[in-house]
Design a protein around this motif. Structure first.
Motif, PDB file in Angstrom:
ATOM      1  N   SER A  91      -5.600   6.920   2.707  1.00 46.50           N
ATOM      2  CA  SER A  91      -5.632   5.856   1.697  1.00 46.50           C
ATOM      3  C   SER A  91      -4.199   5.400   1.395  1.00 46.50           C
ATOM      4  O   SER A  91      -3.244   6.177   1.500  1.00 46.50           O
ATOM      5  CB  SER A  91      -6.309   6.348   0.420  1.00 46.50           C
ATOM      6  OG  SER A  91      -5.486   7.279  -0.240  1.00 46.50           O
TER       7      SER A  91
ATOM      8  N   ILE B 273      -6.654   2.873   4.321  1.00 49.75           N
ATOM      9  CA  ILE B 273      -7.704   2.331   3.449  1.00 49.75           C
ATOM     10  C   ILE B 273      -7.008   1.769   2.212  1.00 49.75           C
ATOM     11  O   ILE B 273      -6.407   2.501   1.432  1.00 49.75           O
ATOM     12  CB  ILE B 273      -8.715   3.430   3.048  1.00 49.75           C
ATOM     13  CG1 ILE B 273      -9.296   4.092   4.293  1.00 49.75           C
ATOM     14  CG2 ILE B 273      -9.809   2.839   2.171  1.00 49.75           C
ATOM     15  CD1 ILE B 273     -10.040   5.383   4.014  1.00 49.75           C
TER      16      ILE B 273
ATOM     17  N   ARG C  32      -9.681  -2.029   5.523  1.00 51.01           N
ATOM     18  CA  ARG C  32      -8.988  -1.097   6.400  1.00 51.01           C
ATOM     19  C   ARG C  32      -8.081  -1.884   7.343  1.00 51.01           C
ATOM     20  O   ARG C  32      -8.466  -2.918   7.859  1.00 51.01           O
ATOM     21  CB  ARG C  32      -9.999  -0.280   7.202  1.00 51.01           C
ATOM     22  CG  ARG C  32     -10.686   0.771   6.370  1.00 51.01           C
ATOM     23  CD  ARG C  32     -11.851   1.410   7.137  1.00 51.01           C
ATOM     24  NE  ARG C  32     -12.255   2.690   6.606  1.00 51.01           N
ATOM     25  CZ  ARG C  32     -12.854   2.891   5.462  1.00 51.01           C
ATOM     26  NH1 ARG C  32     -13.097   1.880   4.665  1.00 51.01           N
ATOM     27  NH2 ARG C  32     -13.204   4.104   5.072  1.00 51.01           N
TER      28      ARG C  32
ATOM     29  N   LYS D 278      -6.584  -0.504  -1.446  1.00 46.22           N
ATOM     30  CA  LYS D 278      -7.226  -0.398  -2.767  1.00 46.22           C
ATOM     31  C   LYS D 278      -8.569  -1.131  -2.825  1.00 46.22           C
ATOM     32  O   LYS D 278      -9.484  -0.697  -3.506  1.00 46.22           O
ATOM     33  CB  LYS D 278      -6.302  -0.961  -3.853  1.00 46.22           C
ATOM     34  CG  LYS D 278      -5.111  -0.093  -4.154  1.00 46.22           C
ATOM     35  CD  LYS D 278      -4.229  -0.724  -5.201  1.00 46.22           C
ATOM     36  CE  LYS D 278      -2.978   0.095  -5.397  1.00 46.22           C
ATOM     37  NZ  LYS D 278      -2.032  -0.530  -6.313  1.00 46.22           N
ATOM     38  N   ASP D 279      -8.667  -2.244  -2.107  1.00 49.22           N
ATOM     39  CA  ASP D 279      -9.915  -3.029  -2.116  1.00 49.22           C
ATOM     40  C   ASP D 279     -10.900  -2.561  -1.043  1.00 49.22           C
ATOM     41  O   ASP D 279     -11.856  -3.247  -0.727  1.00 49.22           O
ATOM     42  CB  ASP D 279      -9.611  -4.518  -1.946  1.00 49.22           C
ATOM     43  CG  ASP D 279      -8.939  -4.839  -0.621  1.00 49.22           C
ATOM     44  OD1 ASP D 279      -8.723  -3.917   0.206  1.00 49.22           O
ATOM     45  OD2 ASP D 279      -8.612  -6.023  -0.399  1.00 49.22           O
ATOM     46  N   ASN D 280     -10.646  -1.382  -0.474  1.00 54.48           N
ATOM     47  CA  ASN D 280     -11.466  -0.748   0.570  1.00 54.48           C
ATOM     48  C   ASN D 280     -11.401  -1.434   1.932  1.00 54.48           C
ATOM     49  O   ASN D 280     -12.128  -1.056   2.836  1.00 54.48           O
ATOM     50  CB  ASN D 280     -12.929  -0.570   0.137  1.00 54.48           C
ATOM     51  CG  ASN D 280     -13.083   0.659  -0.737  1.00 54.48           C
ATOM     52  OD1 ASN D 280     -12.339   1.633  -0.585  1.00 54.48           O
ATOM     53  ND2 ASN D 280     -14.026   0.611  -1.644  1.00 54.48           N
TER      54      ASN D 280
END
Length: 150
Positions: A104, A52, A58, A54-56
């Protein structure tokens, strides 16, 4: 297994042993058509791990990206490639030992920084400066002070 030289699929294994990392098998192969030898590595297939960002967004985990970040941090530092590979193996082991399907990029970055700090302090600061997005010299100095206090 196709021969990388002549593309024949008439190859055979002539030697098999654990690789240096003990997580894969190194096989020496011989092509019966052209007579050339080559090496292959066999690894256990793992469940795809999703990172995941930083900008969400994937994306699938790629070892090469972790390795590239560490190589950039260690550029022109006296860190042998063998130690870099071992660091990547260790971080990758830590990631996969969690047995989670997602992780993440922040967690991966922290794992890398923990290991890099032990390996080479300058490489650690380089990696941290990019990873933590230091905005100015004061942020950079704060990180250096933390290191010196340890």
């Amino acid at each position: 297994m196709r021969c990388p030289f002549c593309s024949s699929d008439n190859t055979r294994v002539i030697d098999s042993r654990p690789a240096d990392d003990n997580y894969s098998i190194r096989r020496r192969r011989l092509c019966d058509d052209c007579g050339r030898r080559f090496t292959t590595y066999e690894k256990v297939e793992t469940i795809p791990l999703i990172v995941i960002k930083k900008d969400n967004n994937r994306e699938q985990y790629e070892r090469a990206k972790v390795e590239a970040g560490i190589l950039r941090a260690c550029h022109k530092r006296p860190v042998p490639m063998e130690m870099i590979e071992r660091l990547v193996d260790t971080v990758e082991g830590d990631i996969f030992n969690r047995e989670e399907k997602e992780i993440s990029s922040a967690e991966i970055g922290e794992l890398v920084m923990d290991r890099l700090q032990e390996l080479d302090p300058v490489a650690y600061v380089r990696f941290a400066s990019v990873y933590r997005e230091f905005k100015d010299v004061n942020t950079f100095m704060d990180e250096l002070k933390k290191m010196l206090d340890h």
